[in-house]
Enzyme design. Structure first.
Site, PDB file in Angstrom:
ATOM      1  N   ASP A 112       0.839  -1.192   0.000  1.00  0.00           N
ATOM      2  CA  ASP A 112       0.000   0.000   0.000  1.00  0.00           C
ATOM      3  C   ASP A 112       0.885   1.257   0.000  1.00  0.00           C
ATOM      4  OD1 ASP A 112      -2.717   1.177   0.450  1.00  0.00           O
ATOM      5  OD2 ASP A 112      -1.777   1.899   2.290  1.00  0.00           O
ATOM      6  N   GLU A 141       1.694  -0.330  -5.052  1.00  0.00           N
ATOM      7  CA  GLU A 141       0.777   0.769  -5.362  1.00  0.00           C
ATOM      8  C   GLU A 141       1.718   1.971  -5.505  1.00  0.00           C
ATOM      9  OE1 GLU A 141      -3.366   2.660  -3.737  1.00  0.00           O
ATOM     10  OE2 GLU A 141      -1.812   2.337  -2.235  1.00  0.00           O
TER      11      GLU A 141
END
Length: 671
Positions: A331, A368
C-alpha cells in the site's frame, strides 16, 4: 543474576536472556523476550493473566547495545505480556506473532472502551503443511481478484458455516475456481482496531468502523476478528489452513500490506507500541518536530531507517516462511522511496533489500506506486528490476475516459491495451497490473451509473473520496428504470470487461463486480460494515448474465496465449484498423479503435473493435488469415447468451461489412 517470581499459583525464574531473535522465542527451559529501544532509560516486561487481567509480575529487562531482553523459565500459563518504559503506557511487542484482542467484531474490548493490545505468551502449535507448496503461477497467467476477508462471506446469503472469517473463505474456493480466479489479493488482515474512530452512520445511527483495515497495529499478527476460535494463537492455524486449501486448489494468496503508516496516528493518536518504544526511530518528523504525514493517515513509517528496514524484511520473511504467502501488494509503496527526512531518494535501501532478499526471491511483489503527498511513480517504480509489478492507475483512467467518449483518448486507450509500453519500456507488459475498479473508488456498476460520488454516509460531508472518477451515468444519476439507459449501462460494463481481459499485462478484478455490486455511488466505503461492502451472494443468480460474461471472458483469455504475452507487441504482431482495414484514426475526434492480433503459431488471429462514438458506425473487416474464417466470440450489443458465443457454437461472419451501435465492442476469432 537469576530472579524468582511467585504468582498465586505458579513460580517462575528469570535470567539474562539473549538480544536475538527479536520478539518472543522458545528456549530450552522457557522463553526469551527481546525488543529494540534506543531512547528508553529503562524497560520493564509486564505479565498479566489472560483471563483476569491481573498482574503476574513486572520484570526489568537487561540491555545489550540497544536491545532489551530477558529469559523466563517455566513462564506462567495463560499469560499475556507488554513492555513499559519510563511512562505508564503498556506497549505491544513489535514482533508479537499473536496478540490478545477481542475475537468478536465491533466489541469495545475494555470497560473504558480503550484498545490495549497485549501479546500472547504462547509459541504457536506446529502445523501440518503436508507438502504444501506455492502454485507458482507464471505472471502472464495470473487472474487477480481483490477481496476483503469479512466482506466476502459475512452476508447471510453466503450460507457459509463460518461467515466473515479465514475458514469462511475456504468454503468459497469452488466459486472462485469456477469464475477462473488463480490468485486472490486479500485486503489488510494484520491486526487493526476496527473501533478506532467514534463515528456513527448519519441515518441508521449505527457505528461506523475502520472496516477496510488500512491502519495496522502490528505487522506480524493476524486480525483476531477473522478467526473462529478464541484459543490463544488459534488464528494462526486457521489462517494456515486457509492458505493450504487455496494452494491445493491452484490459487495463490497475496497479502495487501500497509508498511507506510501505523494505527498510532498523529500526535493526538494512541500510544500502542512504536511511539512508546522509540518514536524517533519508527516515524518520520518534519522540521517543526511534528509527525510527518506523507500518507494522509497522520504518520509515516520510517522505512529506510536501518532498524525499521530490518523489521519490514523480517516481517515479509515470516509471512513467506511461516505462513506460505505467495506475494505482497504494498500500500502507498512510494513511501519506500522517501529517506528518513521524507525526501525522495534516487535509490531506496528498503526496496533493494526486499528485491534482493534470498528468502523473498520467488514471491510476487506488487506496488501501489504513489503516496498521498504527490510521489507518483507509475511506470518507474524500481524500474531497474523486472520483479516489481505496479497497480497501473493509468490503465484505469485511460479505459474510463475512452469508454465514456472523451475526446483525444483513442491513442492512449490503444497503448494501455498493448501493455503500456510507454510506461514499462525496458521491462514488459507483465509489470502492469491492469484494473478498471478496486476497493478505492466506484464499483463497475457505479462507474456506469453515477457522474458524482455520493459519500454522505461516511460522515465527512462528501469531502472524502476522489473527485476525478471519469465515470458516466449513461443519462440518469443512480437508480434508473429507463430501459434504454439500463441496456447502455449493461453494454458499458461488458465493454470494460472486454478491454480488461484482452489487454496485455495482468488483469485484476474486484469482488462483487462480477454480479454488478453497487455501493450507491459511495466511492470511499472504508468505514461501512454493511451491504455497501459485503458480497451479496443472491445477486449472482439475479445477475447471472453478467457473471456468465465475466467467466467466459476470463476463460477466453486463458485459452489464447496471444493475450498473455511476456514481451511487448511489435508491428509483426498487431495491425491497427479504422472504418477501413489498416487505416486507423488517431485524431482527437476518434472514438473507434479496431485491431487484429496475429497468432502465427496457431493462425488463431483475434480481431477486436470498440465503438465509443455516440452513433452507429459501418466498417469493413480485414480478411482472416489463410484458410480460416472469422467467427463471432463477443458482441456487447447483443443480449445474453449471444453477447458471448462459446467454442463450438461460434457462428461464422456472414459479411465483411458490419455495423456497430454506439458504446459497444466485438471480438472475432479466426477458426
Amino acid at each position: 543474576a537469576r530472579m524468582r517470581y511467585m504468582t498465586s499459583s505458579q513460580t517462575f525464574s528469570t535470567h539474562f536472556g539473549t538480544p536475538l531473535p527479536f520478539g518472543l522465542s522458545k528456549k530450552e527451559n522457557g522463553v526469551n523476550f527481546a525488543v529494540f529501544s534506543e531512547s528508553a532509560s529503562k524497560l520493564t516486561l509486564c505479565l498479566f493473566d489472560r483471563n483476569q487481567g491481573t498482574s503476574l509480575g513486572e520484570i526489568p529487562l537487561n540491555k545489550s547495545g540497544n536491545v532489551w531482553h530477558v529469559q523466563i523459565d517455566n513462564p506462567p500459563q495463560n499469560a499475556v505480556y507488554a513492555y513499559k518504559t519510563d511512562t505508564d503506557h503498556l506497549l505491544l511487542d513489535p514482533y508479537a506473532k499473536t496478540i490478545h484482542t477481542p475475537i468478536k467484531w465491533g466489541r469495545q474490548p475494555w470497560e473504558k472502551g480503550q484498545y490495549t493490545p497485549l501479546a500472547d505468551l504462547v509459541i504457536p502449535k506446529p502445523f501440518d503443511w503436508a507438502g504444501d507448496k506455492s502454485p507458482g503461477i507464471q505472471p502472464q497467467d495470473l487472474i487477480l481478484y481483490e477481496l476483503h476477508t469479512r466482506g466476502f462471506t459475512h452476508h447471510n446469503s453466503s450460507k457459509v458455516k463460518n461467515p466473515g472469517t479465514f475458514l469462511g473463505l475456504i468454503e468459497k474456493i469452488p466459486y472462485l475456481k469456477e469464475l477462473g480466479i488463480n490468485a486472490i489479493e486479500i485486503m489488510p488482515l494484520q491486526e487493526f482496531n476496527e473501533n478506532e474512530f467514534a463515528l456513527t452512520h448519519p441515518i441508521y445511527k449505527k457505528p461506523l468502523f475502520n472496516y477496510w483495515g488500512y491502519s495496522t497495529v502490528n505487522f506480524f499478527s493476524l486480525m483476531n476478528r477473522y478467526a473462529v476460535s478464541s484459543e490463544p494463537g488459534a488464528v494462526i492455524n486457521e489462517f494456515k489452513t486457509m492458505v493450504k486449501a487455496f494452494h491445493q486448489n491452484g490459487i495463490e494468496v497475496i497479502l495487501d500490506v500497509v508498511f507506510n503508516h501505523t494505527a498510532e496516528g498523529n500526535k493526538k493518536g494512541p500510544i500502542l507500541s512504536y511511539k512508546g518504544l522509540d518514536k524517533n526511530v519508527y516515524y518520520m518528523f518534519d522540521e517543526q518536530g511534528e509527525l510527518a504525514n506523507y500518507t494522509g493517515c497522520g504518520n509515516t513509517f520510517n522505512c529506510n531507517q536501518p532498524v525499521v528496514l530490518e523489521l519490514i524484511v523480517d516481517c515479509l520473511r515470516y509471512w513467506v516462511l511461516e505462513m506460505h504467502i505467495d506475494g505482497f501488494r504494498f500500500d502507498l509503496a512510494s513511501i519506500f522511496y522517501r529517506d528518513t527526512n521524507g525526501e525522495p531518494l534516487p535509490k531506496s535501501p528498503i526496496i533493494e533489500a526486499i528485491t534482493e532478499d534470498p528468502i523473498l526471491a520467488s514471491i510476487k511483489l506488487i506496488a501501489e506506486p504513489w503516496d498521498a503527498a504527490g510521489l507518483y511513480q507509475v511506470g518507474n517504480f524500481y524500474s531497474s528490476s523486472k520483479r516489481w509489478m505496479e497497480w497501473n492507475g493509468q490503465f484505469r483512467d485511460a479505459a474510463r475516459k475512452f469508454m465514456k467518449g472523451d475526446e483525444a483518448t483513442a491513442g492512449e486507450f490503444a497503448m494501455r491495451l498493448c501493455g503500456s509500453e510507454d510506461l514499462y519500456q525496458t521491462r514488459s507488459p507483465l509489470n502492469s497490473i491492469n484494473f478498471v475498479t478496486i476497493h478505492d473508488g466506484f464499483t463497475l456498476e457505479d462507474l456506469v451509473s453515477y457522474n458524482n460520488k455520493h459519500n454522505l454516509d461516511n460522515e465527512e460531508n462528501n469531502q472524502d473520496g476522489s473527485n476525478s472518477n471519469f465515470s458516466w451515468n449513461c443519462g440518469e444519476e443512480g437508480f434508473s428504470t429507463n430501459q434504454k439507459i439500463l441496456l447502455l449501462r449493461e453494454r458499458q460494463k461488458k465493454n470494460f470487461i472486454v478491454a480488461l481481459l484482452l489487454s496485455q499485462g495482468i488483469p485484476m478484478l474486484m469482488m462483487g463486480d462480477e454480479y454488478g455490486h453497487t455501493k450507491n455511488g459511495n466511492n470511499n466505503t472504508w468505514c461501512q460494515d454493511n451491504d455497501l461492502n459485503w458480497f451479496i451472494w443472491d445477486k449472482l443468480t439475479e445477475n447471472k448474465n453478467l457473471y456468465r460474461f465475466w467467466r467466459l471472458m476470463i476463460d477466453f483469455r486463458k485459452k489464447n496465449p496471444i493475450l498473455r504475452r511476456k514481451s511487448f507487441l511489435t508491428s509483426k504482431d498487431i495491425d491497427w484498423h479504422g472504418l477501413e482495414p489498416l487505416k486507423p484514426d488517431w485524431s482527437t475526434e476518434a472514438h473507434f479503435v479496431a485491431y487484429s492480433l496475429k497468432d502465427p503459431a496457431h493462425n488463431n488471429d483475434i480481431y477486436s473493435v470498440f465503438n465509443m462514438d455516440n452513433q452507429s458506425l459501418n466498417f469493413e473487416i480485414p480478411p482472416p488469415p489463410y484458410h480460416k474464417r472469422w467467427h463471432w466470440v463477443v458482441n456487447t450489443a447483443s443480449l445474453s447468451p449471444t453477447d458471448f458465443y462459446e467454442k463450438g457454437q461460434r457462428p461464422p461472419l456472414a459479411s465483411k461489412f458490419l455495423k456497430l451501435i454506439p458504446h459497444s465492442s466485438i471480438i472475432l476469432i479466426a477458426e
